[in-house]
Enzyme design. Structure first.
Site, PDB file in Angstrom:
ATOM      1  N   ALA A  41       7.643   8.084   0.265  1.00 13.54           N
ATOM      2  CA  ALA A  41       8.875   7.299   1.039  1.00 13.54           C
ATOM      3  C   ALA A  41       8.608   5.813   1.164  1.00 13.54           C
ATOM      4  O   ALA A  41       7.806   5.572   1.864  1.00 13.54           O
ATOM      5  CB  ALA A  41       9.205   8.042   2.187  1.00 13.54           C
ATOM      6  N   LYS A  88      14.122   2.640  -0.804  1.00 13.76           N
ATOM      7  CA  LYS A  88      14.768   3.418   0.300  1.00 13.76           C
ATOM      8  C   LYS A  88      16.218   3.801   0.107  1.00 13.76           C
ATOM      9  O   LYS A  88      16.746   4.611   0.635  1.00 13.76           O
ATOM     10  CB  LYS A  88      14.915   2.244   1.696  1.00 13.76           C
ATOM     11  CG  LYS A  88      13.436   2.089   2.227  1.00 13.76           C
ATOM     12  CD  LYS A  88      13.401   1.072   3.407  1.00 13.76           C
ATOM     13  CE  LYS A  88      12.040   0.763   3.787  1.00 13.76           C
ATOM     14  NZ  LYS A  88      11.711   1.714   4.827  1.00 13.76           N
ATOM     15  N   ASN A 145       3.576  -3.140   7.544  1.00 10.56           N
ATOM     16  CA  ASN A 145       5.116  -3.248   7.494  1.00 10.56           C
ATOM     17  C   ASN A 145       5.798  -2.971   8.897  1.00 10.56           C
ATOM     18  O   ASN A 145       5.226  -2.072   9.450  1.00 10.56           O
ATOM     19  CB  ASN A 145       5.993  -2.510   6.360  1.00 10.56           C
ATOM     20  CG  ASN A 145       6.363  -1.250   6.970  1.00 10.56           C
ATOM     21  OD1 ASN A 145       7.228  -0.810   7.538  1.00 10.56           O
ATOM     22  ND2 ASN A 145       5.300  -0.233   6.463  1.00 10.56           N
ATOM     23  N   GLY A 202      11.155  -1.081  10.181  1.00  3.06           N
ATOM     24  CA  GLY A 202      12.129  -0.522  10.843  1.00  3.06           C
ATOM     25  C   GLY A 202      13.295   0.480  10.209  1.00  3.06           C
ATOM     26  O   GLY A 202      14.586   0.246  10.759  1.00  3.06           O
ATOM     27  N   PHE A 203      13.053   1.196   9.247  1.00  2.20           N
ATOM     28  CA  PHE A 203      13.897   1.946   8.559  1.00  2.20           C
ATOM     29  C   PHE A 203      15.182   1.126   8.007  1.00  2.20           C
ATOM     30  O   PHE A 203      16.561   1.720   8.494  1.00  2.20           O
ATOM     31  CB  PHE A 203      14.477   3.308   9.237  1.00  2.20           C
ATOM     32  CG  PHE A 203      13.569   4.295   9.574  1.00  2.20           C
ATOM     33  CD1 PHE A 203      12.548   4.510   8.609  1.00  2.20           C
ATOM     34  CD2 PHE A 203      13.521   5.185  10.603  1.00  2.20           C
ATOM     35  CE1 PHE A 203      11.663   5.809   8.782  1.00  2.20           C
ATOM     36  CE2 PHE A 203      12.750   6.235  10.817  1.00  2.20           C
ATOM     37  CZ  PHE A 203      11.785   6.428   9.830  1.00  2.20           C
ATOM     38  N   SER A 228       7.064   7.301  11.635  1.00  2.85           N
ATOM     39  CA  SER A 228       6.994   5.703  11.445  1.00  2.85           C
ATOM     40  C   SER A 228       6.591   5.356  12.666  1.00  2.85           C
ATOM     41  O   SER A 228       7.268   5.702  13.950  1.00  2.85           O
ATOM     42  CB  SER A 228       8.372   5.214  10.813  1.00  2.85           C
ATOM     43  OG  SER A 228       8.565   3.947  11.057  1.00  2.85           O
ATOM     44  N   ASN A 267       7.405   2.305  13.297  1.00  2.00           N
ATOM     45  CA  ASN A 267       8.435   1.184  13.446  1.00  2.00           C
ATOM     46  C   ASN A 267       9.794   1.384  14.284  1.00  2.00           C
ATOM     47  O   ASN A 267      10.546   0.681  14.300  1.00  2.00           O
ATOM     48  CB  ASN A 267       8.611   0.442  12.328  1.00  2.00           C
ATOM     49  CG  ASN A 267       7.303  -0.256  11.491  1.00  2.00           C
ATOM     50  OD1 ASN A 267       6.401  -0.555  12.300  1.00  2.00           O
ATOM     51  ND2 ASN A 267       7.022   0.262  10.296  1.00  2.00           N
ATOM     52  N   THR A 268       9.863   2.635  14.540  1.00  3.78           N
ATOM     53  CA  THR A 268      11.152   3.099  15.417  1.00  3.78           C
ATOM     54  C   THR A 268      10.619   3.409  16.697  1.00  3.78           C
ATOM     55  O   THR A 268       9.883   4.501  16.607  1.00  3.78           O
ATOM     56  CB  THR A 268      11.958   4.028  14.606  1.00  3.78           C
ATOM     57  OG1 THR A 268      12.285   3.595  13.137  1.00  3.78           O
ATOM     58  CG2 THR A 268      13.155   4.623  15.437  1.00  3.78           C
ATOM     59  N   LYS A 317       6.806  14.911   8.292  1.00  2.00           N
ATOM     60  CA  LYS A 317       5.699  13.871   7.662  1.00  2.00           C
ATOM     61  C   LYS A 317       5.143  13.541   9.082  1.00  2.00           C
ATOM     62  O   LYS A 317       5.822  12.913   9.891  1.00  2.00           O
ATOM     63  CB  LYS A 317       6.473  13.001   7.067  1.00  2.00           C
ATOM     64  CG  LYS A 317       5.365  11.862   6.554  1.00  2.00           C
ATOM     65  CD  LYS A 317       5.964  10.791   5.568  1.00  2.00           C
ATOM     66  CE  LYS A 317       5.085   9.514   5.196  1.00  2.00           C
ATOM     67  NZ  LYS A 317       5.726   8.709   4.303  1.00  2.00           N
ATOM     68  N   ASN A 364       1.045   8.504   7.020  1.00  5.44           N
ATOM     69  CA  ASN A 364       1.738   7.596   7.120  1.00  5.44           C
ATOM     70  C   ASN A 364       1.147   6.254   7.332  1.00  5.44           C
ATOM     71  O   ASN A 364      -0.152   6.153   7.360  1.00  5.44           O
ATOM     72  CB  ASN A 364       2.726   7.737   8.358  1.00  5.44           C
ATOM     73  CG  ASN A 364       4.302   7.024   8.021  1.00  5.44           C
ATOM     74  OD1 ASN A 364       4.179   5.771   7.722  1.00  5.44           O
ATOM     75  ND2 ASN A 364       5.471   7.816   8.133  1.00  5.44           N
ATOM     76  N   THR A 365       1.688   5.044   7.860  1.00  7.14           N
ATOM     77  CA  THR A 365       0.914   3.902   8.203  1.00  7.14           C
ATOM     78  C   THR A 365       0.266   4.183   9.442  1.00  7.14           C
ATOM     79  O   THR A 365       0.548   4.811  10.198  1.00  7.14           O
ATOM     80  CB  THR A 365       1.878   2.682   8.258  1.00  7.14           C
ATOM     81  OG1 THR A 365       2.799   2.934   9.049  1.00  7.14           O
ATOM     82  CG2 THR A 365       2.689   2.480   6.751  1.00  7.14           C
ATOM     83  N   GLY A 400      -3.634   5.727   1.672  1.00  7.65           N
ATOM     84  CA  GLY A 400      -4.549   4.878   1.213  1.00  7.65           C
ATOM     85  C   GLY A 400      -5.255   5.134   0.069  1.00  7.65           C
ATOM     86  O   GLY A 400      -6.175   4.814  -0.501  1.00  7.65           O
TER      87      GLY A 400
HETATM   88  C1  FMN Z   1       6.725  -1.073   2.822  1.00  6.71           C
HETATM   89  C2  FMN Z   1       6.682   0.279   3.373  1.00  6.71           C
HETATM   90  C3  FMN Z   1       7.684   1.076   3.740  1.00  6.71           C
HETATM   91  C4  FMN Z   1       7.565   2.256   4.146  1.00  6.71           C
HETATM   92  N1  FMN Z   1       8.687   2.907   4.636  1.00  6.71           N
HETATM   93  C5  FMN Z   1       8.708   4.288   4.907  1.00  6.71           C
HETATM   94  C6  FMN Z   1       9.767   5.113   5.309  1.00  6.71           C
HETATM   95  O1  FMN Z   1      10.836   4.836   5.019  1.00  6.71           O
HETATM   96  N2  FMN Z   1       9.530   6.364   5.503  1.00  6.71           N
HETATM   97  C7  FMN Z   1       8.414   6.858   5.578  1.00  6.71           C
HETATM   98  O2  FMN Z   1       8.311   8.350   5.698  1.00  6.71           O
HETATM   99  N3  FMN Z   1       7.374   6.274   5.233  1.00  6.71           N
HETATM  100  C8  FMN Z   1       7.416   4.978   4.783  1.00  6.71           C
HETATM  101  N4  FMN Z   1       6.251   4.140   4.627  1.00  6.71           N
HETATM  102  C9  FMN Z   1       4.835   5.026   4.581  1.00  6.71           C
HETATM  103  C10 FMN Z   1       4.380   5.400   3.045  1.00  6.71           C
HETATM  104  O3  FMN Z   1       5.557   6.266   2.733  1.00  6.71           O
HETATM  105  C11 FMN Z   1       3.000   6.155   3.194  1.00  6.71           C
HETATM  106  O4  FMN Z   1       3.099   7.110   3.987  1.00  6.71           O
HETATM  107  C12 FMN Z   1       2.209   4.766   3.911  1.00  6.71           C
HETATM  108  O5  FMN Z   1       2.443   3.733   3.397  1.00  6.71           O
HETATM  109  C13 FMN Z   1       0.662   5.306   3.576  1.00  6.71           C
HETATM  110  O6  FMN Z   1       0.389   5.604   2.014  1.00  6.71           O
HETATM  111  P1  FMN Z   1      -0.286   4.148   1.349  1.00  6.71           P
HETATM  112  O7  FMN Z   1      -1.347   3.766   1.850  1.00  6.71           O
HETATM  113  O8  FMN Z   1      -0.381   4.917  -0.099  1.00  6.71           O
HETATM  114  O9  FMN Z   1       0.450   2.943   1.231  1.00  6.71           O
HETATM  115  C14 FMN Z   1       6.405   2.989   4.252  1.00  6.71           C
HETATM  116  C15 FMN Z   1       5.099   2.102   3.675  1.00  6.71           C
HETATM  117  C16 FMN Z   1       5.331   0.874   3.221  1.00  6.71           C
HETATM  118  C17 FMN Z   1       3.960   0.306   2.937  1.00  6.71           C
END
Ligand code: FMN
Length: 371
Positions: free
Chosen positions: A68, A72, A118, A121-122, A183, A185-186, A227, A259-260, A306
């Site tokens: 995700a 978006k 990032n 913030g959705f 997330s 960011n919220t 998630k 997630n992040t 990652g």
């Molecule tokens: C720019 C950006 C935007 C993201 N937006 C969302 C989001 O809207 N909803 C969500 O569940 N995760 C979001 N994520 C998290 C990713 O889906 C993922 O879980 C996270 O980045 C870890 O995986 P990666 O290391 O492969 O990036 C976002 C990540 C990034 C980098």
């Protein structure tokens, strides 16, 4: 590779969000242009039976999903499917006409580590707009997930209403729904991962999805995949997963773990937002492994965090038995051929380890018995 040598250095001169929007715009153009898809991703390869799985009532041609947040507003879903991903999640989306998200700049690169921060913030155009976009698009050759989020303005105690609104609005278009409660960011969103908040949210959404399926004359409801964050302490993670085992249906639902991160031990600058990409991998691996131990194969697990190449995907799948993985941050670093290359790399890792089919290393058919 052409992308890494030529295109990425040009794109990386631009602000990260501007480059992202440009890439997404190009992909949107490719939605209905197979020649442009071939130019971006190379020739479509033959189906790879060694990677095919049936899970949650869906057929996955390979286990590599796009996580995700990349698309978006769902504008490029057909092109992203054409790049070769095994499944795609669009969103996260918030109710009605969405929200602007945090002020820019809010997306940052850590180029030496091939990582991202990032604090978006959705930002999204809302569930109503997404429904219109998906209505006009052709069906995809891979399962399509829609990730649901909570609007910033909605008090945490009213969060259920946001998820339920978007679930109803988008019900016809998703093969599965991700419930993003992780997330960073919220404000307070991650509180939905805990205690009675998690219980009430999942119970309510299962009922809502049951009702929607009944009204649509469907034999069973759509899958719900909550998630969770890599930052959850193990005790809280295990309580949450025990709740998931009680409330969710292993024949259709799953848990996405990852997630992040905002953990300062892994995130060199949390003020820039959640951190993702290879430096997150050791932490994500631990969290996914811990989740697998708690789930004991009773719910499918989707590993996230990652993953940069097919070797990482193999490692996470093998260690934790997760039948599916997702990535996001590796895409801007490796380019549009990433899914095809990851499939190749995963197959090579399987060859090196004498694995003929992914089901030999994953738990893909959880049983309903003994929750
Ligand atoms: C720019 C950006 C935007 C993201 N937006 C969302 C989001 O809207 N909803 C969500 O569940 N995760 C979001 N994520 C998290 C990713 O889906 C993922 O879980 C996270 O980045 C870890 O995986 P990666 O290391 O492969 O990036 C976002 C990540 C990034 C980098």
């Amino acid at each position: 590779m052409l992308y890494e040598k030529l295109l990425a250095p040009l794109l990386f001169r631009l602000d990260a969000e501007t480059a992202h929007n440009g890439a997404l715009g190009l992909l949107r153009r490719a939605n209905s242009r197979p020649w442009l898809q071939a130019l971006l991703a190379g020739r479509d390869r033959a189906p790879e039976p060694r990677l095919e799985q049936t899970l949650c009532g869906m057929r996955f041609r390979n286990p590599i999903g796009l996580a995700a947040g990349f698309d978006k507003n769902g504008i490029a879903a057909p092109a992203l499917a054409a790049l070769g991903f095994g499944f795609i999640t669009v969103g996260s989306v918030t109710p009605r006409d969405g929200q602007p998200g945090n002020p820019r700049p809010r997306l940052f690169r850590d180029v030496p580590n091939r990582a991202l921060w990032n604090r978006l913030g959705f930002n999204n155009r809302g569930a109503d707009t997404l429904a219109g976009v998906l209505e006009r698009q052709p069906g995809l050759p891979v399962p399509l997930g829609i990730s649901l989020g909570k609007a910033l303005q909605t008090p945490i105690d009213d969060a259920f209403g946001d998820y339920a609104y978007s679930l109803e609005k988008l019900h016809p278009y998703a093969d599965f729904f991700e419930i993003c409660i992780s997330s960073p960011n919220t404000l307070n969103l991650r509180e939905l991962q805990e205690g009675s908040r998690l219980d009430n949210l999942l119970t309510g959404l299962v009922k809502k999805a049951d009702d929607l399926a009944r009204s649509a004359g469907m034999a069973r409801r759509k899958p719900l995949w909550p998630k969770f964050a890599p930052d959850m302490p193990p005790i809280l993670r295990d309580i949450a997963l025990t709740k998931c085992r009680e409330l969710l249906d292993p024949a259709i639902d799953a848990v996405v773990m990852g997630n992040t991160t905002i953990d300062p031990a892994f995130n060199p600058d949390p003020a820039k937002g959640g951190y993702s990409g290879p430096p997150l991998f050791p932490k994500a691996r631990d969290q996914v492994r811990g989740a697998a131990a708690r789930l004991e194969g009773r719910l499918p697990l989707v590993g996230n965090g990652g993953i940069f190449d097919g070797g990482d995907a193999y490692t996470m799948m093998k260690e934790s038995g997760c039948p599916l993985v997702q990535l996001h941050s590796a895409l801007p670093y490796r380019g549009p051929m990433i899914a095809r290359r990851m499939v190749e790399e995963l197959l090579q890792a399987m060859d090196r380890n004498g694995v003929r089919h992914v089901s030999e290393i994953t738990i893909s058919q959880p049983s309903r018995s003994s929750k």
